[in-house]
Design a protein around this motif. Structure first.
Motif, PDB file in Angstrom:
ATOM      1  N   ARG B  19       0.841  -1.192   0.000  1.00  0.00           N
ATOM      2  CA  ARG B  19       0.000   0.000   0.000  1.00  0.00           C
ATOM      3  C   ARG B  19       0.877   1.244   0.000  1.00  0.00           C
ATOM      4  O   ARG B  19       1.713   1.415   0.894  1.00  0.00           O
ATOM      5  N   LEU B  20       0.676   2.073  -0.989  1.00  0.00           N
ATOM      6  CA  LEU B  20       1.366   3.348  -1.080  1.00  0.00           C
ATOM      7  C   LEU B  20       0.515   4.436  -0.447  1.00  0.00           C
ATOM      8  O   LEU B  20      -0.717   4.393  -0.523  1.00  0.00           O
ATOM      9  N   SER B  21       1.187   5.401   0.149  1.00  0.00           N
ATOM     10  CA  SER B  21       0.508   6.559   0.731  1.00  0.00           C
ATOM     11  C   SER B  21       1.081   7.839   0.143  1.00  0.00           C
ATOM     12  O   SER B  21       2.241   7.868  -0.276  1.00  0.00           O
ATOM     13  N   CYS B  22       0.268   8.871   0.138  1.00  0.00           N
ATOM     14  CA  CYS B  22       0.691  10.190  -0.315  1.00  0.00           C
ATOM     15  C   CYS B  22       0.136  11.211   0.668  1.00  0.00           C
ATOM     16  O   CYS B  22      -1.071  11.476   0.675  1.00  0.00           O
ATOM     17  N   ALA B  23       0.986  11.723   1.528  1.00  0.00           N
ATOM     18  CA  ALA B  23       0.583  12.719   2.508  1.00  0.00           C
ATOM     19  C   ALA B  23       0.657  14.097   1.871  1.00  0.00           C
ATOM     20  O   ALA B  23       1.667  14.428   1.227  1.00  0.00           O
ATOM     21  N   THR B  24      -0.387  14.877   2.057  1.00  0.00           N
ATOM     22  CA  THR B  24      -0.438  16.178   1.391  1.00  0.00           C
ATOM     23  C   THR B  24      -0.580  17.321   2.389  1.00  0.00           C
ATOM     24  O   THR B  24      -1.049  17.133   3.517  1.00  0.00           O
ATOM     25  N   SER B  25      -0.201  18.503   1.954  1.00  0.00           N
ATOM     26  CA  SER B  25      -0.368  19.705   2.756  1.00  0.00           C
ATOM     27  C   SER B  25      -0.301  20.914   1.844  1.00  0.00           C
ATOM     28  O   SER B  25       0.148  20.816   0.690  1.00  0.00           O
ATOM     29  N   GLY B  26      -0.767  22.048   2.358  1.00  0.00           N
ATOM     30  CA  GLY B  26      -0.654  23.298   1.624  1.00  0.00           C
ATOM     31  C   GLY B  26      -1.812  23.622   0.712  1.00  0.00           C
ATOM     32  O   GLY B  26      -1.764  24.621  -0.007  1.00  0.00           O
ATOM     33  N   PHE B  27      -2.829  22.775   0.695  1.00  0.00           N
ATOM     34  CA  PHE B  27      -4.019  23.051  -0.104  1.00  0.00           C
ATOM     35  C   PHE B  27      -5.195  22.303   0.518  1.00  0.00           C
ATOM     36  O   PHE B  27      -5.018  21.477   1.411  1.00  0.00           O
ATOM     37  N   THR B  28      -6.399  22.595   0.023  1.00  0.00           N
ATOM     38  CA  THR B  28      -7.603  21.950   0.550  1.00  0.00           C
ATOM     39  C   THR B  28      -7.768  20.597  -0.121  1.00  0.00           C
ATOM     40  O   THR B  28      -8.390  20.484  -1.181  1.00  0.00           O
ATOM     41  N   PHE B  29      -7.197  19.586   0.503  1.00  0.00           N
ATOM     42  CA  PHE B  29      -7.169  18.239  -0.073  1.00  0.00           C
ATOM     43  C   PHE B  29      -8.572  17.740  -0.386  1.00  0.00           C
ATOM     44  O   PHE B  29      -8.802  17.124  -1.427  1.00  0.00           O
ATOM     45  N   ALA B  30      -9.521  18.010   0.483  1.00  0.00           N
ATOM     46  CA  ALA B  30     -10.879  17.469   0.347  1.00  0.00           C
ATOM     47  C   ALA B  30     -11.608  18.011  -0.881  1.00  0.00           C
ATOM     48  O   ALA B  30     -12.670  17.482  -1.235  1.00  0.00           O
ATOM     49  N   LEU B  31     -11.070  19.020  -1.530  1.00  0.00           N
ATOM     50  CA  LEU B  31     -11.697  19.591  -2.712  1.00  0.00           C
ATOM     51  C   LEU B  31     -11.001  19.175  -4.010  1.00  0.00           C
ATOM     52  O   LEU B  31     -11.450  19.544  -5.094  1.00  0.00           O
ATOM     53  N   SER B  32      -9.925  18.413  -3.907  1.00  0.00           N
ATOM     54  CA  SER B  32      -9.098  18.111  -5.083  1.00  0.00           C
ATOM     55  C   SER B  32      -9.162  16.648  -5.485  1.00  0.00           C
ATOM     56  O   SER B  32      -8.804  15.773  -4.686  1.00  0.00           O
ATOM     57  N   PRO B  33      -9.580  16.367  -6.721  1.00  0.00           N
ATOM     58  CA  PRO B  33      -9.350  15.017  -7.253  1.00  0.00           C
ATOM     59  C   PRO B  33      -7.846  14.737  -7.244  1.00  0.00           C
ATOM     60  O   PRO B  33      -7.036  15.666  -7.355  1.00  0.00           O
ATOM     61  N   MET B  34      -7.495  13.468  -7.125  1.00  0.00           N
ATOM     62  CA  MET B  34      -6.079  13.098  -7.031  1.00  0.00           C
ATOM     63  C   MET B  34      -5.787  11.902  -7.924  1.00  0.00           C
ATOM     64  O   MET B  34      -6.688  11.153  -8.316  1.00  0.00           O
ATOM     65  N   HIS B  35      -4.501  11.711  -8.200  1.00  0.00           N
ATOM     66  CA  HIS B  35      -4.097  10.702  -9.170  1.00  0.00           C
ATOM     67  C   HIS B  35      -2.820   9.990  -8.744  1.00  0.00           C
ATOM     68  O   HIS B  35      -2.018  10.530  -7.975  1.00  0.00           O
ATOM     69  N   TRP B  36      -2.627   8.799  -9.295  1.00  0.00           N
ATOM     70  CA  TRP B  36      -1.345   8.104  -9.266  1.00  0.00           C
ATOM     71  C   TRP B  36      -0.852   7.953 -10.705  1.00  0.00           C
ATOM     72  O   TRP B  36      -1.621   7.573 -11.600  1.00  0.00           O
ATOM     73  N   VAL B  37       0.422   8.258 -10.896  1.00  0.00           N
ATOM     74  CA  VAL B  37       1.096   8.112 -12.184  1.00  0.00           C
ATOM     75  C   VAL B  37       2.374   7.326 -11.925  1.00  0.00           C
ATOM     76  O   VAL B  37       3.044   7.555 -10.923  1.00  0.00           O
ATOM     77  N   ARG B  38       2.724   6.409 -12.818  1.00  0.00           N
ATOM     78  CA  ARG B  38       3.939   5.625 -12.598  1.00  0.00           C
ATOM     79  C   ARG B  38       4.901   5.749 -13.773  1.00  0.00           C
ATOM     80  O   ARG B  38       4.524   6.151 -14.877  1.00  0.00           O
TER      81      ARG B  38
END
Lengths: 108, 118
Positions: B19-38
Motif C-alpha cells: 500500500r502506497l501513501s501520499c501525505a499532502t499539505s498546503g491546499f484543501t485536499f478534500a476539494l481536489s481530485p487526485m491521481h497516481w502516475v507511474r
C-alpha cells in the motif's frame, strides 16, 4: 482513448529555439498539457490548456496548437532546460489520462 | 506551499501486496481530485488511477483493474494506492499528483519506488 506521438529526441544549441511537437488523432476540444522532467526528479508542469503557463515558469516556455498537433516552444534555450518533455491529454468522456512517449531535449 | 510526499514503496515478491501513501499539505485536499502516475525504469509516464474529491468515484487503467485500488482519507489529507497481486511489470516509481486545469496534473510528489527482488 488517445495515442500521442512525440519525437524521441530534439537537439538545440544554447540560445536557440527548441520546438517539440505532440500529435494525436481526433483530439477535438481536449486540452494538451506539457511537463518537464529532469533525471531523478518529479515532472513539473510547464504548459497547461494548450498555451497557458503556470506561475513560476519562465516566459521562454510557450505552447501552441493547430488542430491535432501541439507544439512546446522553448526560446533562448539554456543548459538547464535539458530534460525529458511529455505531452498529456485527458479523455473527458472516460476520465482517463494519456501521455506522449516523451522527448529528450539535448542542449548542445 | 503545496506538498505531496509519497511513502510505502519497497522490494516485493510477485503476487504480494503493498500500500502506497501520499501525505499532502498546503491546499484543501478534500476539494481536489487526485491521481497516481507511474514510471517504469528508463520509460515514460503512465497514468494509473484517479479518485474524485470525495472518494466516491475512481477510474484506472485496464492493466491494474481488479488488482489496484485508489482511495483517500480526507480527514488525514492522505491518498492511497492499494496494490494486490503485484507483477514484475508493475516495477516503477509511483508518483501522486494533484488534479489541475482541464485534466492536467499541477503538482507532483517526488515518487516512491516499487521493485521486485530477483
Amino acid at each position: 482513448s488517445y495515442v500521442l506521438t512525440q519525437p524521441p529526441s530534439v537537439s538545440v544549441a544554447p540560445g536557440k529555439t527548441a520546438r517539440i511537437t505532440c500529435g494525436g488523432d481526433n483530439l477535438g476540444g481536449e486540452s494538451l498539457h506539457w511537463y518537464q522532467q529532469k533525471p531523478g526528479q518529479a515532472p513539473v508542469q510547464v504548459i497547461y490548456y494548450d498555451n497557458e503557463r503556470p506561475s513560476g515558469i519562465p516566459e521562454r516556455f510557450s505552447g501552441s496548437r493547430i488542430g491535432n498537433t501541439a507544439t512546446l516552444t522553448i526560446s533562448r534555450v539554456e543548459a538547464g532546460d535539458e530534460a525529458d518533455y511529455y505531452c498529456q491529454v485527458c479523455d473527458s468522456l472516460i476520465d482517463h489520462r494519456f501521455f506522449g512517449g516523451g522527448t529528450k531535449l539535448t542542449v548542445l | 506551499q503545496v506538498q505531496l510526499v509519497e511513502s510505502g514503496g519497497g522490494v516485493v515478491q510477485p503476487w504480494t501486496s503493498l500500500r502506497l501513501s501520499c501525505a499532502t499539505s498546503g491546499f484543501t485536499f478534500a476539494l481536489s481530485p487526485m491521481h497516481w502516475v507511474r514510471q517504469a525504469p528508463g520509460k515514460g509516464l503512465e497514468w494509473v488511477a484517479s479518485v474524485s474529491f470525495d472518494g466516491k468515484t475512481n477510474t484506472n487503467i485496464e492493466s491494474v483493474r481488479g488488482r489496484f485500488t485508489i482511495s483517500r482519507d480526507n480527514s488525514k489529507n492522505t491518498l492511497y494506492l492499494q496494490m494486490n497481486s503485484l507483477r514484475p511489470d508493475d516495477t516503477a516509481v509511483y508518483f501522486c499528483a494533484r488534479d489541475g486545469e482541464r485534466g492536467s496534473f499541477d503538482y507532483w510528489g517526488q515518487g516512491t519506488l516499487v521493485t521486485f527482488s530477483s
